[in-house]
Design a protein around this motif. Structure first.
Motif, PDB file in Angstrom:
ATOM      1  N   ARG A   1       0.820  -1.207   0.000  1.00 34.57           N
ATOM      2  CA  ARG A   1       0.000   0.000   0.000  1.00 34.57           C
ATOM      3  C   ARG A   1       0.856   1.260   0.000  1.00 34.57           C
ATOM      4  O   ARG A   1       0.420   2.313  -0.425  1.00 34.57           O
ATOM      5  N   HIS A   2       2.088   1.149   0.522  1.00 34.88           N
ATOM      6  CA  HIS A   2       2.993   2.300   0.529  1.00 34.88           C
ATOM      7  C   HIS A   2       4.052   2.038  -0.526  1.00 34.88           C
ATOM      8  O   HIS A   2       4.784   1.061  -0.432  1.00 34.88           O
ATOM      9  N   ARG A   3       4.118   2.898  -1.571  1.00 42.50           N
ATOM     10  CA  ARG A   3       4.820   2.494  -2.784  1.00 42.50           C
ATOM     11  C   ARG A   3       6.034   3.320  -3.148  1.00 42.50           C
ATOM     12  O   ARG A   3       6.655   3.066  -4.166  1.00 42.50           O
ATOM     13  N   LYS A   4       6.357   4.337  -2.353  1.00 47.06           N
ATOM     14  CA  LYS A   4       7.585   5.060  -2.692  1.00 47.06           C
ATOM     15  C   LYS A   4       8.328   5.514  -1.446  1.00 47.06           C
ATOM     16  O   LYS A   4       7.729   5.779  -0.410  1.00 47.06           O
TER      17      LYS A   4
ATOM     18  N   PRO B   1      10.497   4.587  -6.450  1.00 42.99           N
ATOM     19  CA  PRO B   1       9.561   3.485  -6.189  1.00 42.99           C
ATOM     20  C   PRO B   1      10.167   2.382  -5.319  1.00 42.99           C
ATOM     21  O   PRO B   1      11.336   2.038  -5.463  1.00 42.99           O
TER      22      PRO B   1
ATOM     23  N   LYS C   1      10.527  -1.458  -4.307  1.00 43.66           N
ATOM     24  CA  LYS C   1      10.354  -2.801  -4.895  1.00 43.66           C
ATOM     25  C   LYS C   1      10.408  -3.814  -3.769  1.00 43.66           C
ATOM     26  O   LYS C   1      11.439  -3.960  -3.120  1.00 43.66           O
TER      27      LYS C   1
END
Lengths: 395, 144
Positions: free
Chosen positions: B48-51, B57, B59
């Motif tokens: 849900r937390h992507r960066k 970003p 991974k």
């Protein structure tokens, strides 16, 4: 139909614009193609009923229950995702297996930081209702072969599945727990023949979805150990009839309260719904309104790593002021206005990709049976049993 | 003779009781931050937390659901059960609202992927005194 088409074109062109805008941003130009993900699933069920029909000629044993899905998603920016899923479902007379777009959307986060996200989704978006509606056709994500029909009835599933429009979403992470908000302004998909049949039976005429809204709030504590949800919709449908000059309106207002507790080896889930329904000036129907009531209690227990047992009691009343069905009219038997379903089931996760299930239902009442599979309500039996096996594969 | 025996005993103890391996959250060396809150970490592994705070970003790399390291990482670092992670990923993948993490087959592959992928996060079993043993391409992220 034309109005619907042009609406879709607007949505698609807006999506393309945002997409192009994102791919010219140079920062991640080298890596974003690697974010492409493709997933799919295939499920085949077998259903045997003692009386009444569920998903085909189940009294003889029916294999007429197949679900196939394929989806793709890509994330050109950390805050932008494009995704789509095509679904084919065969389930008795209600679903013929024609592939359709289950969802196709652009999801963009306007704000995203350590304390949460705020964003929007544009296109065809899954309807956020209860705990299970978003992924109801994916066997791996369901608690049972057949979802609790009191809340996730398959009769009007197309209305419930997904809708075209805009959805605002936010999640907020706090020390006390996480909050997830979704609010959609959408046009419901009702103009397929099956949904039309459920809404206006065999009356001539058309139904069309009008601007409707749908929302859900979920609160999760301790990373989802406790989950509490509230979801609801204001669904507006217009009807037209060749025999009447006035337009009819159908209003549907479901409200669902959901709660779940997840321990290491067991989970308890319960949902309660009130469903307000109002028909006004719909040709062939008297004006009426009623509030249906639905709830279920469900326990699952995980053992030997790969097995999960299920016990559930699921109740549906078409009219909460008439739980015994005394107001049944015409040839409709009283038992067509309620259904009480005891379910036991077992899930076996054979590998990460293969799953098998077996399930038994003892049902009192026929309220959630499809009239397409059971065209003569008077010929249905009040007490009946359902046995089912399902095998599912995913990649 | 006695000292030889002592050496033998010490040697036996060392080999019979393997070094204590604690699982640690490990990130690619490009990730700037030193520590992370459990809540944010849960949001990262929940996809849900992507960066990262600098906008790069994230991974996410995980082992299979039934890998013992994955189970102990979920339970003792994230404080959730692996089946909850799987459900959260499935909900997002099959409703088009999120993506699944990258699954790796082995701890060795996990180590290599994190070292090679800018923005990567995963987990590894590391000896107690791990600071010296970690690859220069990897960093340990302390959970607050």
């Amino acid at each position: 139909m034309f109005v619907k088409g042009s609406r879709l074109i607007t949505i698609i062109s807006a999506s393309c614009f945002l997409f192009l805008k994102s791919i010219v941003t140079p920062l991640y130009a080298f890596t974003w193609p690697e974010t492409l993900q493709i997933y799919g699933f295939a499920s085949q069920g077998f259903i045997l009923t003692s009386d009444n029909r569920f998903f085909g000629n189940s009294e003889e044993g029916s294999f007429d229950f197949t679900e196939l899905g394929l989806n793709a998603s890509i994330r050109p920016l950390p805050d932008l995702q494009l995704s789509a899923q095509v679904l084919s479902r065969r389930a008795g007379e209600g679903d013929d297996g024609n592939p359709r777009l289950d969802y196709g959307l652009l999801d963009y986060n306007l704000i995203s930081n350590q304390s949460g996200n705020l964003g929007f989704r544009l296109g065809r978006v899954k309807n956020p209702l209860g705990f299970y509606n978003d992924t109801r056709d994916v066997a791996f994500t369901r608690p049972s072969i057949i979802l609790p029909q009191s809340i996730y009835f398959d009769r009007t599933r197309n209305l419930a599945l997904s809708a075209d429009g805009l959805q605002i979403h936010a999640d907020q992470r706090t020390d006390f727990g996480d909050l997830f908000y979704q609010l959609g302004i959408v046009y419901p998909n009702v103009d397929d023949p099956k949904t039309t049949n459920v809404l206006i039976l065999n009356q001539p005429g058309q139904v069309e979805g009008e601007l409707s809204s749908i929302g859900r709030l979920i609160f999760e504590r301790e990373g989802g150990r406790t989950r509490i949800g509230l979801s609801g919709a204001l669904v507006n449908i217009r009807t037209e009839s060749p025999t009447s000059s006035t337009r009819g309106t159908i209003r549907f207002r479901p409200l669902i309260l959901s709660a779940q507790y997840n321990a290491e080896f067991w989970s308890l889930t319960s949902e309660y719904a009130l469903r307000y329904l109002k028909y006004q000036d719909v040709a062939g129907f008297p004006n009426f309104s009623r509030t249906g009531e639905s709830f279920y209690f469900q326990g699952t227990y995980r053992f030997f790593d790969k097995l999960e047992a299920l016990l559930r009691y699921d109740v549906l009343y078409q009219d909460r002021n008439d739980r015994r069905g005394n107001k049944a009219t015409g040839t409709d038997p009283k038992h067509s206005l309620f259904a009480k379903d005891w379910t036991v089931g077992l899930r076996w996760d054979i590998t990460n990709a293969w799953m098998a299930r077996i399930e038994y239902h003892y049902v009192d009442g026929t309220a959630w049976l499809s009239s397409l599979d059971n065209p003569f309500p008077s010929k249905t039996d009040r007490y009946w049993e359902l046995f089912s096996i399902l095998v599912s594969f995913r990649f | 003779m006695r000292s030889l025996l002592r050496v033998a005993i010490v040697f036996f103890l060392f080999t019979a009781f393997p070094k204590v391996h604690a699982q640690e959250v490990v990130v690619h060396s490009s990730v700037k931050q030193e520590s992370i809150s459990r809540n944010t970490l849960r949001a990262i592994f929940g996809m849900r937390h992507r960066k990262w705070p600098d906008g790069f970003p994230i991974k996410v790399f995980v082992l299979r659901d039934d890998a013992s390291l994955h189970i102990s990482f979920s339970k003792s670092i994230l404080y959730i059960f692996p089946y909850q992670l799987r459900r959260a990923w499935d909900r997002q993948v099959y409703s088009g609202t999120g993506q699944a993490p990258n699954e790796v087959e082995s701890i060795e592959e996990m180590r290599k992927k994190i070292a090679d992928t800018p923005g990567a996060i995963g987990y590894l079993p590391l000896p107690e005194n791990h600071e010296n043993e970690v690859d220069t391409a990897l960093r340990v992220l302390h959970v607050r």
